[in-house]
Each structure stands twice: as C-alpha cells, then as structure tokens.
Design a protein around this motif. Sequence first.
Motif, PDB file in Angstrom:
ATOM      1  N   GLU A 267       0.845  -1.188   0.000  1.00 57.12           N
ATOM      2  CA  GLU A 267       0.000   0.000   0.000  1.00 57.12           C
ATOM      3  C   GLU A 267       0.881   1.240   0.000  1.00 57.12           C
ATOM      4  OE1 GLU A 267      -2.330  -0.702   3.490  1.00 57.12           O
ATOM      5  OE2 GLU A 267      -0.592  -1.109   4.729  1.00 57.12           O
ATOM      6  N   TYR A 268       0.367   2.326  -0.567  1.00 53.83           N
ATOM      7  CA  TYR A 268       1.121   3.574  -0.559  1.00 53.83           C
ATOM      8  C   TYR A 268       1.275   4.061   0.877  1.00 53.83           C
ATOM      9  CZ  TYR A 268       0.685   3.836  -5.617  1.00 53.83           C
ATOM     10  OH  TYR A 268       0.771   3.568  -6.964  1.00 53.83           O
ATOM     11  N   PHE A 269       2.509   4.392   1.246  1.00 50.61           N
ATOM     12  CA  PHE A 269       2.804   4.701   2.637  1.00 50.61           C
ATOM     13  C   PHE A 269       1.972   5.870   3.168  1.00 50.61           C
ATOM     14  CE2 PHE A 269       5.260   6.936   5.926  1.00 50.61           C
ATOM     15  CZ  PHE A 269       5.324   5.923   6.866  1.00 50.61           C
ATOM     16  N   MET A 270       1.790   6.901   2.372  1.00 50.90           N
ATOM     17  CA  MET A 270       1.071   8.083   2.837  1.00 50.90           C
ATOM     18  C   MET A 270      -0.417   7.826   3.045  1.00 50.90           C
ATOM     19  SD  MET A 270       3.234  10.382   3.419  1.00 50.90           S
ATOM     20  CE  MET A 270       4.894  10.933   3.020  1.00 50.90           C
ATOM     21  N   ASP A 271      -0.921   6.753   2.445  1.00 47.37           N
ATOM     22  CA  ASP A 271      -2.343   6.428   2.582  1.00 47.37           C
ATOM     23  C   ASP A 271      -2.599   5.338   3.623  1.00 47.37           C
ATOM     24  OD1 ASP A 271      -2.845   8.207   0.513  1.00 47.37           O
ATOM     25  OD2 ASP A 271      -2.689   6.645  -1.028  1.00 47.37           O
ATOM     26  N   ALA A 272      -1.570   4.603   3.993  1.00 49.19           N
ATOM     27  CA  ALA A 272      -1.746   3.432   4.854  1.00 49.19           C
ATOM     28  C   ALA A 272      -1.815   3.804   6.337  1.00 49.19           C
ATOM     29  CB  ALA A 272      -0.577   2.466   4.638  1.00 49.19           C
ATOM     30  N   PRO A 273      -2.584   3.050   7.114  1.00 55.46           N
ATOM     31  CA  PRO A 273      -2.602   3.271   8.565  1.00 55.46           C
ATOM     32  C   PRO A 273      -1.219   2.982   9.159  1.00 55.46           C
ATOM     33  CG  PRO A 273      -4.408   1.839   7.864  1.00 55.46           C
ATOM     34  CD  PRO A 273      -3.483   1.956   6.706  1.00 55.46           C
ATOM     35  N   MET A 274      -0.784   3.820  10.086  1.00 55.68           N
ATOM     36  CA  MET A 274       0.522   3.575  10.708  1.00 55.68           C
ATOM     37  C   MET A 274       0.538   2.253  11.475  1.00 55.68           C
ATOM     38  SD  MET A 274       3.027   5.405   9.963  1.00 55.68           S
ATOM     39  CE  MET A 274       4.119   4.783  11.244  1.00 55.68           C
TER      40      MET A 274
ATOM     41  N   ASP B  11      -0.371  -0.531  10.393  1.00 61.05           N
ATOM     42  CA  ASP B  11       0.145  -1.578   9.501  1.00 61.05           C
ATOM     43  C   ASP B  11       1.664  -1.655   9.568  1.00 61.05           C
ATOM     44  OD1 ASP B  11      -2.413  -2.141   8.747  1.00 61.05           O
ATOM     45  OD2 ASP B  11      -2.289  -1.212   6.769  1.00 61.05           O
ATOM     46  N   ALA B  12       2.307  -0.492   9.549  1.00 57.11           N
ATOM     47  CA  ALA B  12       3.769  -0.456   9.639  1.00 57.11           C
ATOM     48  C   ALA B  12       4.225  -0.964  11.005  1.00 57.11           C
ATOM     49  CB  ALA B  12       4.277   0.960   9.408  1.00 57.11           C
TER      50      ALA B  12
ATOM     51  N   ALA C 292       6.914   0.535   1.115  1.00 55.08           N
ATOM     52  CA  ALA C 292       7.876   1.283   1.919  1.00 55.08           C
ATOM     53  C   ALA C 292       8.090   0.654   3.298  1.00 55.08           C
ATOM     54  CB  ALA C 292       7.421   2.739   2.068  1.00 55.08           C
ATOM     55  N   ALA C 293       7.007   0.379   4.013  1.00 53.38           N
ATOM     56  CA  ALA C 293       7.141  -0.174   5.365  1.00 53.38           C
ATOM     57  C   ALA C 293       7.681  -1.602   5.319  1.00 53.38           C
ATOM     58  CB  ALA C 293       5.794  -0.138   6.076  1.00 53.38           C
ATOM     59  N   TYR C 294       7.151  -2.407   4.393  1.00 51.37           N
ATOM     60  CA  TYR C 294       7.611  -3.792   4.273  1.00 51.37           C
ATOM     61  C   TYR C 294       9.083  -3.853   3.882  1.00 51.37           C
ATOM     62  CZ  TYR C 294       7.923  -8.605   2.584  1.00 51.37           C
ATOM     63  OH  TYR C 294       8.311  -9.919   2.381  1.00 51.37           O
ATOM     64  N   SER C 295       9.471  -3.038   2.900  1.00 45.68           N
ATOM     65  CA  SER C 295      10.870  -3.013   2.462  1.00 45.68           C
ATOM     66  C   SER C 295      11.784  -2.556   3.583  1.00 45.68           C
ATOM     67  CB  SER C 295      11.028  -2.091   1.250  1.00 45.68           C
ATOM     68  OG  SER C 295      10.361  -2.617   0.123  1.00 45.68           O
ATOM     69  N   ALA C 296      11.329  -1.572   4.354  1.00 41.89           N
ATOM     70  CA  ALA C 296      12.127  -1.087   5.488  1.00 41.89           C
ATOM     71  C   ALA C 296      12.314  -2.181   6.533  1.00 41.89           C
ATOM     72  CB  ALA C 296      11.462   0.139   6.113  1.00 41.89           C
TER      73      ALA C 296
END
Length: 264
Positions: free
Chosen positions: A99-106, A108-109, A155-159
């Motif tokens: 999911e796009y990081f700016m749209d995703a609930p924090m 999830d990260a 972004a979050a998954y890759s991080a």
Amino acid sequence: MSDSLRNKVVVVTGASSGIGRAIVMESASRGATVVLMARSLDKLEEIAAEAQELSGSAAFAIKVDLGVASEIEEAFKEVTSKVSHIDYLVNAAGFGKFEYFMDAPMQDATSMFQVDVLGLMYMTRLFGRVMMDQRSGQIINFASMAGKVPTTKSAAYSAAKAAVIQFSNVLRLELKQFGVKVMTVNPGPVYTNFFNIADEKGDYVKNVQAFMLDPDDVAWEVVHYFGSAKRELNLPVSLAVLAKLYNLFPTIGDYLSLEFASRK
C-alpha cells in the motif's frame, strides 16, 4: 530421503504454511527433529504428524504469536524443555501489506515491524544464546529482495526487510567467535498465502509471474546450505543480479523499478 540431518534439531517459525512448512518437510526428509512454531496449533499438529512419519524422528508443534513478547518467551521455554540442543533456527515467519505509505494506517507499519523485525530479533536472541553456550549452531533469517530493491507500495515492508538484512549482517560478526553462523535468505515473490494479505486484488501476482518461486524449491536451497558459511541466499538469480545492478546504477535502477517492478 537422506540422513544428513539425523540427530539435528531444526526450529522453524512460520511453519504452518508456505516456505516455513516446506522447510519443515525438507528437514524432516533428511531425518531432522523438527520444532514447528506458528499461531495456528491445529495446522502445526497436522504438519508435525506428517514430518514425524517422514523422518522417524520427533516433531513438536508449539503455538506462538511473534507479535507478543510473552508468547515468544513461553514458546522458547517449551522448546528447551523438549530438546537438549538447537542446531538450526529458521526465522521464516512474517507478513507484508502492499500500500502507498502516505495512505496506509501507521498501525500496519507498526504490526509489520513488530512481527517481521522485533519478533525475529527476540526469537534470535533467546535461541542464539543457547547456540553461544553450545559453541555451535546456525541462524537463518528470512528477509526479502524487497529489502534490497525498492518498489512502490512497499515502503514499510521493504524497510522491515532491510532491517532484518542489516541486523543479520551485524549479528554474523558478533556470533562468529562463538562458532554460530548467520545466513540471510532474500527471496523474490513466492507462491504462498503471503499474497492473500499483501496483494488482495491479485494485480502484483499477475505482473510478477516470471519471477515467482515455488516454496519447495526455496526450502531445498535453504536446507542445502544448513551448516555452511554462506552469508546470503538471494533468489531467483535474475532478481539477485538486479539487486547488484541497483547498487551500481541507482538512478537507472529507480527508473526500471518505476517502469517494470512497481506494478502492484
């Protein structure tokens, strides 16, 4: 079936399905005593019964949620009460959401880091200490090609996976003096239920068919390197080459990622 892992103990997280399950069965086919860990005890017990029949050695099913520290501690105590030593720890559990990081609930990260990074680190810390005392053992941490090559909507998954890679690199140096090996596995997309959560619409799976791996093939590769000094296992070869090229030519790599690898 071979006896190459006879009298060896293999602990696998995420063992109820996908790559984790495949590693359990591949290890059992070589005679190992296997310890299966995941959230679904019913599934684990079924797989453990299959593994025990295949190996002729013991197989233990232990319920644990890697997002809960107290459950990790209890699972560790249960494992060490059942086996006298640990030869291999395979941290295969994890999940992701595209999911796009700016749209995703924090949240999830947060959840991804809790399971994919912190849960893995805590499990490694507990079993790693046993291996340090033994002066032997190997820790196999599953990261991902996503931790090496950036694509959109990850972004979050890759991080999280990049964190696993670097954690493993440092841990390898710290445990070398104790005779404990550390290997990171970085697979590309694999035919597992991972995409039931990560890619609900199925668009990404359709776009990466050429790179999709079979979990049994990944398991064979991983178990093949049990006991070796290999630092990283990058699969498939085509994506491993892409990861190296990205480091050499990052600007071109960004362009190619946007044009071809970010179709989620």
